[in-house]
Design an enzyme around this catalytic site. Structure first.
Site, PDB file in Angstrom:
ATOM      1  N   GLU B  49      17.973 -23.682   7.629  1.00 52.10           N
ATOM      2  CA  GLU B  49      17.831 -23.617   9.088  1.00 52.10           C
ATOM      3  C   GLU B  49      18.955 -22.836   9.759  1.00 52.10           C
ATOM      4  O   GLU B  49      18.783 -22.299  10.844  1.00 52.10           O
ATOM      5  CB  GLU B  49      17.725 -25.021   9.684  1.00 52.10           C
ATOM      6  CG  GLU B  49      16.427 -25.753   9.342  1.00 52.10           C
ATOM      7  CD  GLU B  49      16.472 -26.485   8.009  1.00 52.10           C
ATOM      8  OE1 GLU B  49      17.455 -26.288   7.246  1.00 52.10           O
ATOM      9  OE2 GLU B  49      15.542 -27.248   7.714  1.00 52.10           O
ATOM     10  N   PHE B 111      15.228 -42.964   9.093  1.00 52.81           N
ATOM     11  CA  PHE B 111      15.260 -41.873   8.125  1.00 52.81           C
ATOM     12  C   PHE B 111      15.282 -40.527   8.863  1.00 52.81           C
ATOM     13  O   PHE B 111      14.457 -40.282   9.733  1.00 52.81           O
ATOM     14  CB  PHE B 111      14.038 -41.956   7.196  1.00 52.81           C
ATOM     15  CG  PHE B 111      13.994 -40.820   6.208  1.00 52.81           C
ATOM     16  CD1 PHE B 111      14.991 -40.672   5.246  1.00 52.81           C
ATOM     17  CD2 PHE B 111      12.968 -39.891   6.241  1.00 52.81           C
ATOM     18  CE1 PHE B 111      14.962 -39.622   4.343  1.00 52.81           C
ATOM     19  CE2 PHE B 111      12.927 -38.838   5.345  1.00 52.81           C
ATOM     20  CZ  PHE B 111      13.918 -38.706   4.394  1.00 52.81           C
ATOM     21  N   GLN B 112      16.234 -39.701   8.507  1.00 55.99           N
ATOM     22  CA  GLN B 112      16.421 -38.371   9.095  1.00 55.99           C
ATOM     23  C   GLN B 112      16.612 -38.404  10.604  1.00 55.99           C
ATOM     24  O   GLN B 112      16.152 -37.514  11.319  1.00 55.99           O
ATOM     25  CB  GLN B 112      15.264 -37.440   8.703  1.00 55.99           C
ATOM     26  CG  GLN B 112      15.257 -37.200   7.197  1.00 55.99           C
ATOM     27  CD  GLN B 112      14.440 -35.999   6.774  1.00 55.99           C
ATOM     28  OE1 GLN B 112      13.431 -35.684   7.396  1.00 55.99           O
ATOM     29  NE2 GLN B 112      14.863 -35.341   5.708  1.00 55.99           N
ATOM     30  N   LYS B 161       8.699 -37.371  17.461  1.00 59.57           N
ATOM     31  CA  LYS B 161       7.395 -37.123  16.852  1.00 59.57           C
ATOM     32  C   LYS B 161       6.252 -37.712  17.681  1.00 59.57           C
ATOM     33  O   LYS B 161       5.193 -37.092  17.822  1.00 59.57           O
ATOM     34  CB  LYS B 161       7.394 -37.745  15.446  1.00 59.57           C
ATOM     35  CG  LYS B 161       6.316 -37.200  14.543  1.00 59.57           C
ATOM     36  CD  LYS B 161       6.494 -37.751  13.135  1.00 59.57           C
ATOM     37  CE  LYS B 161       5.381 -37.265  12.227  1.00 59.57           C
ATOM     38  NZ  LYS B 161       5.553 -37.775  10.862  1.00 59.57           N
ATOM     39  N   MET B 472      39.443 -10.335   3.942  1.00 55.41           N
ATOM     40  CA  MET B 472      40.227 -10.467   5.163  1.00 55.41           C
ATOM     41  C   MET B 472      41.329 -11.514   5.000  1.00 55.41           C
ATOM     42  O   MET B 472      42.458 -11.325   5.443  1.00 55.41           O
ATOM     43  CB  MET B 472      39.308 -10.835   6.330  1.00 55.41           C
ATOM     44  CG  MET B 472      40.017 -10.905   7.663  1.00 55.41           C
ATOM     45  SD  MET B 472      40.838  -9.366   8.073  1.00 55.41           S
ATOM     46  CE  MET B 472      39.541  -8.515   8.964  1.00 55.41           C
TER      47      MET B 472
END
Ligand code: TPP
Ligand code: MG
Lengths: 170, 580
Positions: B49, B111-112, B161, B472
């Site tokens: 993501e 959950f999540q 949801k 760098m």
């Protein structure tokens, strides 16, 4: 010098959190912050007191304006305004001192809102300095508990309500 | 009309003119994905993501539209955060839509479940948790307005949801329910007259052009004003493209790895007019020594930027394009022979030190790679960089202009940005030649997106500058940390084989000749192509010059040693003698 900002904000969940998060993230030093309802449903009003030395109040003002739920910000420091604090002070008393405490409260324009066996609760509103003095005078009696709301502000003339923006750099 | 939350999401995306979204599905966002096929919107399936946010960002930078990313709740949402912070610091308009656990479970550590509105509060311009489907249409409308208006930025919408599944009476909103758009103040005539007066009188003026000029599409006005009043222009890293790098009045990039001409001009200036830039610490160097003799004028859309880092003498809060046009209306033609003579002398000195001017060595210095890409593409590529030395070399050696954007993570300096942002850029400009320039370290931070490139059949060109190290950081260790090379050596995969595993044509180059050949082979490829350039690993050609050490003034640059001079001694003496 202390500066007082008034912010009109939309009354939505999380608005206070957004303001607090902004102060934390930008390392702004805030002396007090009060929130309450206004004459308009859906709009809350915050009074924010900033130590104008360590924290540039103009930066606070400009950054507040960027928050989506902030409708308007005004610096009322330079204008005629009522700047009041509310305190409730629980003072320990005995039979001998009770009336003296009541008298002091009255002198400072306060009132007794609760009387217990060994305590009195004094409630007072007014400019911070007056409240500070009252606290000093009451301290020798013994202060069991105290709460102060922090400053709330309202500008005196009509101007402040018409929403005219001040430059804030006066 | 009765619509579900998920239907409203697509209705509103279409209405906002969104043609492409970047994302990855998961449990909490399935009702939205369930309607994807019918939506008519293109979905680019990323492999992480973070890449969805960066790709949406690259898309936004090149298209000028809002980039949209989708992710599921919990880990999907938290994976977006680096991309959101990147967009926030660079003022890029994004709308990120995340699934959330059902409202009844919020706060239960379901959950999540992750408090993504809490997490992203300080890295979004605004965010929403929508708990009532009746609010959804206006929230989406508002989100797009906020993302694009004023100083742009990312907005996140968290959608439980059950809200996606719930039905409501739906109509397209006409107005947002808050006054979300801040009125852009009109600059005052008097202030503008003052600016013009100072421009006319100044002997050594410099324009500082930033990202604001690029976003306002105001390059043409800036060129006209600079030419009329003979004012040289330095750009910030994100301001690349605000002024054509090849213009005779261009000073190049300012700041830590800026051109010595730009940095010297700024320090010597008697007037700086900053346009849509924010005096980041990477462009000012030591603040109390910054442009000591200059009157400073700051033009910016964001009032909170005025005086934030550098005290200014005059400020104009307003849209930089409009301000430039108004200045142009009244600016008087001026000649500045003495100033241009001084600039010319600095230019000659800079050219002498340039790697490109040196006799051909056998090893491949990275600036030569960038220069070769520039030559081969005739300066017409969209360049998307990663972060590190590769980024600075790309900025220094690939001249930009308004038509050929330079896409880079400036404010946050996010390694791993290049490849996914390149995907977004290529989708925004399908007919343009897009080159991703990445280091061997940062490229591997989102290397999985090679799969996305192939799945989407994007003709992306990828240049991996392989110097075998986190270059760098290695350079800082060499110059400022006594040559103690802690954790900067990279043992790398075979990038050509890696590309091949994804089905991407790839070449490797170790010499300048091979580099040219590989670049033209890559350009001839119809599909995606990757070239690994094995560049110089040590010595002065492995370092980015000039470099302004932290806490040094802008003109206390460590310069590239002249050929034949011992690098170590030259740079250490400079560093010690000047940094204090
Ligand atoms: C996500 C992230 N982690 C760490 C850094 C710190 N950092 C800046 S440049 C750099 C080295 C980059 O190495 P590489 O990608 O090989 O590019 P090079 O400098 O060698 O061109 C690092 C680790 C960063 N900018 N971003
Ligand atoms: Mg490297």
């Amino acid at each position: 010098m202390k500066r007082t900002l008034v912010a009109w904000v939309e009354d939505r969940p999380g608005t206070l959190n957004r303001v607090a998060s902004l102060f934390r993230r930008r390392a702004f030093n805030i002396e007090s912050l009060t929130v309450g309802h206004t004459e308009q449903a859906g709009t809350s009003r915050m009074t924010i007191v900033v130590d104008g030395v360590r924290t540039d109040s103009r930066k606070v003002e400009q950054n507040l304006r960027k928050l989506i739920h902030v409708l308007r910000v005004e610096d009322v420091t330079e204008r005629p305004a009522v700047l009041h604090d509310l305190a409730m002070i629980k003072v320990t008393t005995s039979n001998g001192t009770r009336s003296e405490v009541m008298q002091i409260a009255e002198t400072f324009g306060g009132r007794i809102v609760d009387v217990g066996l060994e305590t009195l609760v004094v409630e007072a509103t007014g400019p911070d300095e007056r409240i500070d003095r009252l606290v000093e005078v009451l301290r020798p009696f013994g202060i069991a508990e105290m709460v102060r709301t922090g400053r709330v502000a309202m500008a005196c003339d009509e101007d402040s309500r018409s929403g005219r923006r001040r430059s804030g750099d006066g | 009309m009765r619509r579900t939350g998920a239907q409203i999401v697509w209705d509103m995306l279409r209405r906002e003119g969104v043609g492409v979204v970047f994302g990855m599905p998961g449990g909490s966002i399935m009702p939205i994905y369930d309607l994807l096929e019918k939506s008519g919107v293109r979905h680019v399936l990323v492999r992480h993501e973070q890449a969805a946010a960066h790709a949406a960002d690259g898309f936004a930078r090149v298209s000028g539209k809002v980039g949209v990313a989708l992710a599921t709740s919990g880990p999907g949402a938290t994976n977006l955060t680096t991309g959101i912070a990147t967009a926030m610091l660079d003022s890029i308009p994004l709308v990120c839509i995340t699934g959330q656990v059902p409202t009844s479970l919020i706060g239960s550590d379901a959950f999540q479940e992750a408090d993504i509105t809490g997490i992203t509060l300080p890295i979004t311009k605004h965010n929403y948790l929508v708990t009532d489907v009746a609010d959804l249409a206006s929230v989406m409308h508002e989100a797009f307005l906020i993302a694009q208006s004023g100083r742009p930025g990312p907005v996140l919408i968290d959608l439980p949801k059950d809200v996606q599944a719930a039905e409501t009476e739906f109509a397209f909103p006409n107005r947002p329910f808050a006054s979300v758009q801040r009125a852009v103040p009109e600059p005052e005539d008097e202030t503008l007259r003052d600016v013009v007066k100072r421009l006319t009188r100044a002997e050594r003026p410099v324009f500082l052009a930033g990202h604001g000029v690029v976003r306002a599409g105001a390059s043409a006005s800036l060129v006209a004003l600079a030419e009329r009043s003979s004012v040289p222009v330095a750009t910030t890293l994100l301001g690349k493209g605000a002024f054509p790098d090849r213009h005779p009045l261009a000073l190049g990039m300012m700041g830590m790895h800026g051109s010595p001409v730009a940095n010297r001009a700024i320090q010597a200036a008697d007037l700086l007019v900053a346009l849509g830039m924010r005096f980041d610490d990477r462009v000012t160097g030591r603040l109390d020594h910054y442009a000591p003799g200059a009157v400073k004028v700051h033009v910016d859309l964001d009032a909170a930027e005025i005086g934030k880092n550098v005290p200014v003498d005059l400020s104009v809060v307003g849209e930089v394009g409009a301000v430039l046009r108004r200045l142009l209306d009244s600016a008087e033609p001026v000649e500045r022979a003495a100033w241009s003579k001084r600039l010319a002398a600095w230019r000659t000195d800079a050219a002498l030190r340039d790697v490109l001017g040196r006799p051909e060595p056998t090893s491949l210095a990275a600036p030569r790679v960038i220069d070769a890409i520039w030559q081969e593409t005739e300066g017409k590529a969209v360049v998307v960089t990663d972060v590190g030395q590769n980024q600075m070399w790309a900025a220094q050696y690939y001249p930009s202009d308004a038509e050929h954007p330079f896409v880079t993570s400036g404010g946050l300096g996010t390694m791993g940005f290049g490849l996914p942002a390149g995907i977004g850029a290529q989708i925004a400009a399908p007919d343009e030649e897009v080159w991703v320039i990445a280091g061997d370290g940062g490229f591997q931070m989102n290397v999985q997106e090679l799969a996305t490139v192939v799945q989407e059949d994007l003709p992306l060109r990828i240049a991996v500058i392989n110097n075998g190290s986190l270059g760098m950081v290695r350079q800082w260790q060499e110059m400022f940390f006594g040559g103690r090379y802690a954790a900067t050596r990279l043992v790398n995969p075979d990038f050509v084989q890696l590309a091949a595993a994804y089905g991407i044509a790839a070449w490797r180059a170790r010499t300048p000749e091979a580099a040219l050949a590989a670049i033209s082979s890559a350009r001839a490829q119809r599909g995606p192509a990757l070239v690994e350039f094995q560049t110089t690993r040590q010595g002065d050609e492995a370092n980015v010059y000039p470099i302004v050490p932290s806490e040094a003034a802008l003109d206390e640059m460590i310069r590239r040693p002249e050929p034949g001079r011992d690098l170590q001694r030259a740079s250490c003496r400079n560093a010690r003698g000047r940094a204090r």
